[in-house]
Scaffold this active site. Structure first.
Site, PDB file in Angstrom:
ATOM      1  N   CYS A  88       0.824  -1.216   0.000  1.00  0.00           N
ATOM      2  CA  CYS A  88       0.000   0.000   0.000  1.00  0.00           C
ATOM      3  C   CYS A  88       0.855   1.262   0.000  1.00  0.00           C
ATOM      4  O   CYS A  88       1.851   1.361   0.729  1.00  0.00           O
ATOM      5  CB  CYS A  88      -0.910  -0.002   1.228  1.00  0.00           C
ATOM      6  SG  CYS A  88      -1.990   1.438   1.339  1.00  0.00           S
ATOM      7  N   CYS A 441      -9.723 -11.271  21.758  1.00  0.00           N
ATOM      8  CA  CYS A 441      -8.974 -10.511  20.758  1.00  0.00           C
ATOM      9  C   CYS A 441      -7.843  -9.727  21.405  1.00  0.00           C
ATOM     10  O   CYS A 441      -7.198  -8.908  20.759  1.00  0.00           O
ATOM     11  CB  CYS A 441      -9.904  -9.573  19.986  1.00  0.00           C
ATOM     12  SG  CYS A 441     -10.750  -8.367  21.020  1.00  0.00           S
TER      13      CYS A 441
END
Length: 483
Positions: A88, A441
């Site tokens: 990117c 998480c």
């Protein structure tokens, strides 16, 4: 001579720390450029942002403490063989994909090591099995949801500032810069969601810029545009565009919706969330549907789920099945158990395990998520799951007792990143299930909670990391505890 904040030092990176920092171990004499002659061990630790094991870097010191320092890489003198070229063009500015310049194999290896280190060193836990991390099949274009922000302050890179090009400084649609909440980096592509998502992003920017539409200011709390949220189903190809605004504007939203659908027929629903909140959260106080049903549908395993604009749904659909299957395998259900599912969201885990157990009672704090879960159970003809609204940040046990629910044999717990509230931990201990499957998480808060369960007579049997978020340092982890 004394090292000070702002000094540039040369460092050899030896290890990798949690949250994307390389580790250099040196003596303070080495930092000062003095040859060690007393044989002292290298015990001063420097955490270096933007570095990997095998790098030799120059780094600027940003924090200096008695036993450690922090620094930011300014120059890579010799690159680690594990480095790759970032895909990117916004890498290094946008805060989303901080590991994009590290090979994916190494990303998973380091995530595995980080989880182990958190459990062994931070948690002080031992005598448990560590199973091998489950990597993601897709390392790009894996997200089913992307949340973009509008801002009246556009972040300009050093390169942009150095040019004489004129930029639209008071309008941006993109992603926040790390630790900067009032400015947004204007982006025209992101490799975490689909190319179609990027097209919708750019269409939306152009549409509202052309009409001089105002942008909500977090400082003055005025302006119209707040967020653009794009949700895409992996299995059904449904696509939702959710525009979050500070107020209603039927005429503008109808025009936007008509133009958007004409340009992108793959869109199945368009929703407008209206938020009066002062905080920058992309969740409305209420919503209006301008096209389609206001929902999309997706599958995890054999089950179909309805997803509303504000529903929680695992953002990596393919990997979610691996995560849930791991939890199911850890639970080793025989078919006659009573299971409690805490933080159940839209009912995805409860429904996924329903065919392997007698009865599931699923507890969730958010009422809209409970409503989605009830619909999802009906969609899948599930009759042995009951969804219950309870405040999991205070105490859910009184709700279970009021409903005269049977005590659980197994509990599956999947809290937010902050982990469990102490009251909720106490409730679980009081219910005394023989098994706890803890899905997290955030391994750091997971270990904190597991230590409390350990003190109450539970033994950690095994853990397994699951990589839901390639290119980032975030990691999910599943743990099994037995009474």
């Amino acid at each position: 001579m004394k090292i000070k904040k702002g000094d540039i030092v040369q460092l050899q990176i030896e290890k990798y720390a949690f949250e994307g920092k390389g580790i250099a171990k040196v003596s303070k004499n080495e930092l000062l450029g003095i040859n060690d002659t007393d044989g002292a061990e290298k015990n001063y630790v420097v955490f270096v942002h933007g570095s990997y094991p095998g790098d030799v870097v120059k780094a600027r010191l940003t924090k200096i403490k008695k036993s450690y320092a922090e620094a930011i890489t300014t120059e890579i003198i010799s690159a680690s063989p594990d480095r790759v070229k970032a895909k990117c063009k916004y890498f290094g500015v946008c805060g989303g994909c901080k590991q994009q310049d590290l090979s994916y194999q190494k990303q998973t290896e380091y995530k595995q090591l980080q989880v182990e280190e958190i459990f062994y060193k931070l948690g002080g836990l031992s005598n448990f099995i560590v199973e091998k991390i489950l990597p993601s099949d897709d390392v790009y274009f894996y997200r089913n949801k992307m949340e973009f922000s509008f801002s009246d302050k556009r972040w300009l890179t050093k390169k942009e500032i150095a040019t004489e090009d004129k930029f639209q400084k008071n309008f941006a649609l993109g992603l926040h810069i790390p630790k900067i909440f009032d400015k947004v980096h204007d982006v025209d592509e992101c490799f975490l969601q689909s190319e179609l998502s990027n097209s919708i992003l750019n269409f939306t920017r152009k549409f509202f810029l052309h009409r001089n539409t105002s942008v909500y200011s977090t400082k003055t709390h005025t302006g119209y545009l707040r967020n653009l949220v794009i949700r895409q189903s992996y299995h059904t190809k449904d696509l939702m565009v959710n525009l979050v605004t500070s107020e209603e504007n039927d005429e503008l939203l109808k025009e936007y919706s008509e133009n958007l659908v004409n340009s992108y027929p793959a869109i199945t629903t368009i929703v407008n969330n209206i938020s009066k909140k002062l905080s920058a959260v992309a969740v409305g106080d209420y919503e209006k549907v301008y096209f389609g049903s206001g929902y999309i549908f997706d599958k995890i395993g054999d089950y179909t789920f309805r997803i509303s604009a504000n529903s929680f749904f695992q953002t990596n659909t393919k990997q979610a099945e691996k995560l849930y299957q791991t939890a199911l395998e850890f639970a080793e259900l025989k078919g006659d158990e009573i299971v409690y599912d805490l933080y159940s969201g839209a009912g995805t885990i409860a429904i996924y395990i329903s065919g392997k157990t007698k009865q599931v009672f699923a507890f969730e704090s958010v009422q809209s998520a409970v409503e989605d879960a009830i619909v999802n159970a009906k969609l899948n003809n599930i009759s042995n799951v009951k969804f219950i609204t309870a405040d999991l940040y205070k105490s859910f046990l009184p709700v279970a007792q009021k409903n005269k629910l049977p005590y659980p044999d197994v509990m599956i717990i999947d809290p937010p990143r902050s982990g469990m509230h102490n009251n909720t931990v106490d409730d679980v201990i009081q219910l005394s299930p023989r098994k706890i499957v803890y899905v997290s998480c955030n391994p750091t808060t997971q270990v904190r909670d597991i230590k409390m369960f350990s003190d109450a007579g539970y033994k950690l049997i095994k853990i397994r990391p699951v990589d839901m978020f390639p290119q980032t340092y975030h990691i999910e982890n599943v743990a099994l505890l037995i009474k």
